[in-house]
Design a protein around this motif. Sequence first.
Motif, PDB file in Angstrom:
ATOM      1  N   ASP A  53       0.823  -1.201   0.000  1.00  0.00           N
ATOM      2  CA  ASP A  53       0.000   0.000   0.000  1.00  0.00           C
ATOM      3  C   ASP A  53       0.865   1.262   0.000  1.00  0.00           C
ATOM      4  OD1 ASP A  53      -2.386  -1.450   0.128  1.00  0.00           O
ATOM      5  OD2 ASP A  53      -2.334  -1.535   2.325  1.00  0.00           O
ATOM      6  N   ILE A  54       0.480   2.222  -0.834  1.00  0.00           N
ATOM      7  CA  ILE A  54       1.099   3.548  -0.842  1.00  0.00           C
ATOM      8  C   ILE A  54      -0.014   4.583  -0.978  1.00  0.00           C
ATOM      9  CG2 ILE A  54       3.335   2.847  -1.791  1.00  0.00           C
ATOM     10  CD1 ILE A  54       2.288   3.743  -4.563  1.00  0.00           C
ATOM     11  N   SER A  55       0.333   5.831  -0.772  1.00  0.00           N
ATOM     12  CA  SER A  55      -0.651   6.901  -0.915  1.00  0.00           C
ATOM     13  C   SER A  55      -1.048   7.073  -2.375  1.00  0.00           C
ATOM     14  CB  SER A  55      -0.072   8.213  -0.387  1.00  0.00           C
ATOM     15  OG  SER A  55      -0.936   9.298  -0.684  1.00  0.00           O
ATOM     16  N   GLU A  56      -2.315   7.345  -2.613  1.00  0.00           N
ATOM     17  CA  GLU A  56      -2.775   7.636  -3.966  1.00  0.00           C
ATOM     18  C   GLU A  56      -2.523   9.085  -4.347  1.00  0.00           C
ATOM     19  OE1 GLU A  56      -6.691   6.351  -5.008  1.00  0.00           O
ATOM     20  OE2 GLU A  56      -6.600   4.558  -3.741  1.00  0.00           O
ATOM     21  N   THR A  57      -2.087   9.889  -3.382  1.00  0.00           N
ATOM     22  CA  THR A  57      -1.810  11.307  -3.647  1.00  0.00           C
ATOM     23  C   THR A  57      -0.346  11.610  -3.370  1.00  0.00           C
ATOM     24  OG1 THR A  57      -2.545  11.882  -1.408  1.00  0.00           O
ATOM     25  CG2 THR A  57      -4.178  12.028  -3.189  1.00  0.00           C
ATOM     26  N   ALA A  58       0.532  10.794  -3.949  1.00  0.00           N
ATOM     27  CA  ALA A  58       1.980  10.994  -3.854  1.00  0.00           C
ATOM     28  C   ALA A  58       2.547  10.956  -5.262  1.00  0.00           C
ATOM     29  CB  ALA A  58       2.615   9.907  -2.994  1.00  0.00           C
ATOM     30  N   VAL A  59       3.625  11.708  -5.479  1.00  0.00           N
ATOM     31  CA  VAL A  59       4.279  11.701  -6.793  1.00  0.00           C
ATOM     32  C   VAL A  59       5.378  10.637  -6.781  1.00  0.00           C
ATOM     33  CG1 VAL A  59       3.777  14.155  -7.077  1.00  0.00           C
ATOM     34  CG2 VAL A  59       6.014  13.453  -6.180  1.00  0.00           C
ATOM     35  N   PRO A  60       5.814  10.169  -7.953  1.00  0.00           N
ATOM     36  CA  PRO A  60       6.881   9.161  -7.987  1.00  0.00           C
ATOM     37  C   PRO A  60       8.121   9.616  -7.223  1.00  0.00           C
ATOM     38  CG  PRO A  60       5.890   9.389 -10.147  1.00  0.00           C
ATOM     39  CD  PRO A  60       5.312  10.485  -9.300  1.00  0.00           C
ATOM     40  N   LYS A  61       8.655   8.724  -6.392  1.00  0.00           N
ATOM     41  CA  LYS A  61       9.863   9.061  -5.638  1.00  0.00           C
ATOM     42  C   LYS A  61      10.807   7.866  -5.500  1.00  0.00           C
ATOM     43  CE  LYS A  61       8.182   8.154  -0.907  1.00  0.00           C
ATOM     44  NZ  LYS A  61       8.110   8.698   0.465  1.00  0.00           N
TER      45      LYS A  61
END
Length: 303
Positions: A53-61
């Motif tokens: 699971d990751i945030s759906e409101t994060a940019v690629p990092k």
Amino acid sequence: MPYDVETMPSQQMYLSTGEGAIDPARRVAAGELSDTEIDAFCEALNTDEFDADISETAVPKVCVDGRPQADGEQLLGPNSAGGTFTMVVADALTSNAYRKTGETAEQHAKTVYSELQKSGYEIGVHDDDRATGSNCGCGAEDRLDSVQPGDATILGFIERRGSELVTMLRSLDVEVSEELEAGVIAKASQLRADGYFTSGAGLRDAARSIQESSVVTLSGAHGELVGRINMIAGKTLDRKKLAARYGANMQAFNIDVPAIMFAADKLSLNPEEAHNKFVAALVYNLATASVLAGPSLRVLVHA
């Protein structure tokens, strides 16, 4: 936006455009692995067993690179080629909204990273424990371009074979107009003529200058067998869990398409600009894979 990641069907193909050294067929020929083992590996990657699971409101990092971190940890976050650097190239291949005339990739990256950070987003790139000189150890950055004639580079690949990459995107139901196709290829040529590329080490340092913690160090040799195109928002590949089951010799590239779409939107003023940047980012990711990996690399759409 004329593309819905939720409707993408799961499918598998080969990286027909691949020109690089990360080529599973060579390992099969050497007796290191069998096609049957790679088939089973692909099947496992297309389940939710290795989804995190990751945030759906994060940019690629996090980079698509399949190798582990040198410290044994795993940074979880959206994946794309070069981590956040994908969005720098997406801007360079389209509107150049964050680049002044004549600026190098290093200067351009600092502006994009600063804007994202000011908007509350974490950025990220990587190096590795074997890089020397002007390289950082991230192929997506080190191989962006070169001053040496004949070197295989990402911008050079887009210039030569960009239409093939666009054809691949269209086969995945991504809408790309002829005008946008021609524009992205022309921009790649112009960036090369401008001397846009600096060095991989310089690009890594550009991220570090904006956010000290943005650089993670990877370790070991490349063992990627598959390029996994993840279409599920809020999910990424759990490389630590994958390594626990398969070891270091069976790795996977991973790209998180919904996160690229999200970032393209955040760096754009309107839906058309966002779509253009989204397409350019995907072209850059496919070009990176094609420069680094060979034609026997499996490409798996995980939806």
